[in-house]
Scaffold this active site. Structure first.
Site, PDB file in Angstrom:
ATOM      1  N   LYS A 172      -7.502   6.838 -19.656  1.00 55.96           N
ATOM      2  CA  LYS A 172      -7.741   7.319 -21.017  1.00 55.96           C
ATOM      3  C   LYS A 172      -6.485   7.115 -21.885  1.00 55.96           C
ATOM      4  CE  LYS A 172     -11.516   8.510 -18.940  1.00 55.96           C
ATOM      5  NZ  LYS A 172     -11.689   9.793 -18.279  1.00 55.96           N
ATOM      6  N   ASP A 210      -5.969  19.569 -15.004  1.00 57.29           N
ATOM      7  CA  ASP A 210      -6.311  18.227 -15.482  1.00 57.29           C
ATOM      8  C   ASP A 210      -5.850  18.126 -16.940  1.00 57.29           C
ATOM      9  OD1 ASP A 210      -7.587  15.918 -16.506  1.00 57.29           O
ATOM     10  OD2 ASP A 210      -9.144  16.041 -14.968  1.00 57.29           O
ATOM     11  N   ARG A 234       0.847  -1.209   0.000  1.00 56.43           N
ATOM     12  CA  ARG A 234       0.000   0.000   0.000  1.00 56.43           C
ATOM     13  C   ARG A 234       0.873   1.246   0.000  1.00 56.43           C
ATOM     14  NH1 ARG A 234      -1.701   1.819   4.491  1.00 56.43           N
ATOM     15  NH2 ARG A 234      -2.341  -0.165   5.372  1.00 56.43           N
ATOM     16  N   TYR A 281     -15.121  17.379 -16.223  1.00 58.30           N
ATOM     17  CA  TYR A 281     -15.539  15.994 -16.058  1.00 58.30           C
ATOM     18  C   TYR A 281     -16.601  15.941 -14.951  1.00 58.30           C
ATOM     19  CZ  TYR A 281     -15.514  11.038 -15.236  1.00 58.30           C
ATOM     20  OH  TYR A 281     -15.907   9.740 -15.089  1.00 58.30           O
TER      21      TYR A 281
HETATM   22  C1  LIG Z   1     -12.251  10.234 -17.003  1.00 66.98           C
HETATM   23  C2  LIG Z   1     -11.840  11.541 -16.439  1.00 66.98           C
HETATM   24  C3  LIG Z   1     -11.675  11.716 -15.063  1.00 66.98           C
HETATM   25  C4  LIG Z   1     -11.983  10.611 -14.072  1.00 66.98           C
HETATM   26  O1  LIG Z   1     -11.097   9.562 -14.215  1.00 66.98           O
HETATM   27  P1  LIG Z   1     -11.504   8.015 -13.881  1.00 66.98           P
HETATM   28  O2  LIG Z   1     -10.242   7.293 -14.216  1.00 66.98           O
HETATM   29  O3  LIG Z   1     -12.665   7.655 -14.750  1.00 66.98           O
HETATM   30  O4  LIG Z   1     -11.855   7.970 -12.441  1.00 66.98           O
HETATM   31  C5  LIG Z   1     -11.224  12.948 -14.617  1.00 66.98           C
HETATM   32  N1  LIG Z   1     -10.982  13.968 -15.470  1.00 66.98           N
HETATM   33  C6  LIG Z   1     -11.146  13.827 -16.800  1.00 66.98           C
HETATM   34  C7  LIG Z   1     -10.872  14.984 -17.704  1.00 66.98           C
HETATM   35  C8  LIG Z   1     -11.587  12.622 -17.324  1.00 66.98           C
HETATM   36  O5  LIG Z   1     -11.773  12.501 -18.640  1.00 66.98           O
END
Ligand SMILES: *Cc1c(COP(=O)(O)O)cnc(C)c1O
Length: 381
Positions: free
Chosen positions: A201, A176, A52, A104
């Site tokens: 992604k 982000d 962890r 998001y």
């Molecule tokens: C998908 C996404 C998230 C969240 O991520 P997860 O891996 O689905 O928890 C946050 N910010 C953006 C811009 C995203 O596309």
């Protein structure tokens, strides 16, 4: 250590497949062990203690992401949401966060439902204008969160200008970078203090591994708290998820550039289509294109299109595609199409006729032909 004189593509290959001193394996091994042995004197000679706290696959991934973002350290999480959650947990009740009005939707939900209850103040503004950010500043604003390009409206925020406004008020700018990736945009070099990723992604890139990450420019109190919470609260990725994400990095630059070029081609085609109201694309939308061209080397593989008519018209188009798969997410090889408003629920500000397209690795001409027949079949003549 990373050699910063190497080009990005070379770095990404080296970081994605670090040297394995034990066996000389080119693809790194997966360390499933949850616990690591102490020496006779009680110390931990490998530096690892309990999985962890840390694990070799996770350290490889954290080093890779922070290096590609030009940061000094990285922290990997079980999902992008877990990464953002840990950042907010590192703040205190009474602190204040500024976040974008288009972002998001899960992060907005997290702020409004979970963190409001624990006393974290939030103001949502259109961050494409730095005046809005400046006007929303409060005495206890600790973090200005931006998402650029934003999801799903592809709004573009000037990262350098947002950093100046945040820093002038004593706050940190967190960007982000999930949509752009470090291939196309480097927020830390533009002034951001921290970068967020949903590695689910583009970074992992194959629609098969959940994960998230933070990369930091500064080794400061906020970062120490993030590190503490990562280890103590444990929203960590599995060794296999780390391994899969690392495996995505050698091909990252090639995938993202190709997807970005194909997306521009498909978006240009759609922007001239008689059944399209408008295309929301960083390099095409008049509101975003100047800043986007200045801070991004490509516009990315995701964009949205508003079909003339309402939600039903958009849904009918999505129902008729043959190559595009109807699913959420983006960043893998398969092109995806999604009616965003119905995913985001009744409180959404996303236009009802909006479809988000995530361009994959297929030939863009096939994607254009697919959309052509879907729009033809799905809209009234
Ligand atoms: C998908 C996404 C998230 C969240 O991520 P997860 O891996 O689905 O928890 C946050 N910010 C953006 C811009 C995203 O596309």
């Amino acid at each position: 250590m990373t050699d910063f004189s190497l080009a990005f593509d070379t770095q990404a290959v080296k970081l994605g497949a670090p040297h394995d001193d034990a066996a000389g394996a080119i693809a790194p091994p997966i360390y499933l062990s949850t616990t690591f042995e102490r020496a006779a004197d009680g110390s931990y000679p490998s530096g690892y203690e309990y999985a962890r706290d840390d694990n070799p696959n996770r350290s490889m991934l954290e080093h890779a992401i922070s290096s590609l973002e030009g940061g000094t350290a990285g922290a990997a999480f079980a999902s992008g949401s877990a990464a953002v959650m840990t950042l907010f947990q590192a703040l205190s009740p009474g602190d204040h966060v500024i976040a974008p009005d288009d972002m998001y939707y899960g992060v907005r939900l997290m702020l409004e439902r979970c963190f409001a209850r624990w006393g974290l103040g939030v103001t949502l503004v259109d961050t494409t204008s730095t005046e809005n950010i400046a006007a929303a500043m409060q005495e206890r604003t600790r973090v200005v969160l931006i998402e650029t390009p934003s999801n799903p409206q592809l709004k573009v925020t000037d990262i350098a200008a947002a950093a100046d406004v945040a820093h002038a008020a004593g706050a940190q700018l967190v960007c982000d970078n999930t949509m752009a990736t470090p291939v196309l945009q480097r927020p830390i070099e533009l002034g951001a203090d921290m970068v967020v990723h949903s590695t689910t992604k583009y970074l992992s890139g194959h629609h098969d591994a959940m994960g998230g990450a933070l990369a930091t420019k500064n080794d400061n109190a906020l970062w120490n708290e993030v590190r503490f919470l990562q280890k103590c609260c444990g929203a960590i990725p599995s060794p296999f998820a780390c391994w899969l994400t690392l495996r995505g990095l050698p091909s990252l630059a090639h995938r993202v550039r190709r997807q970005s070029e194909s997306a521009l081609q498909v978006a240009r085609y759609l922007s001239n289509h008689k059944r399209v109201e408008r295309v929301l694309h960083p390099w095409i939308s008049p509101e975003s294109k100047d800043v986007a061209k200045q801070q991004m080397t490509g516009a990315g593989g995701v964009f949205s299109v508003c079909i003339k008519g309402g939600a039903d018209d958009a849904l009918r188009v999505a129902a008729r595609t043959r190559i595009f798969r109807r699913a959420t997410s983006f960043g893998g090889g398969e092109s995806l199409i999604e009616h965003r408003a119905s995913v985001e629920g009744p409180a959404t500000k996303t236009p009802p006729n909006l479809l988000r397209l995530a361009i994959g690795l297929e030939d863009p001409n096939d994607l254009i032909a697919d959309l052509e027949q879907a729009i033809e079949a799905g809209t009234h003549s």
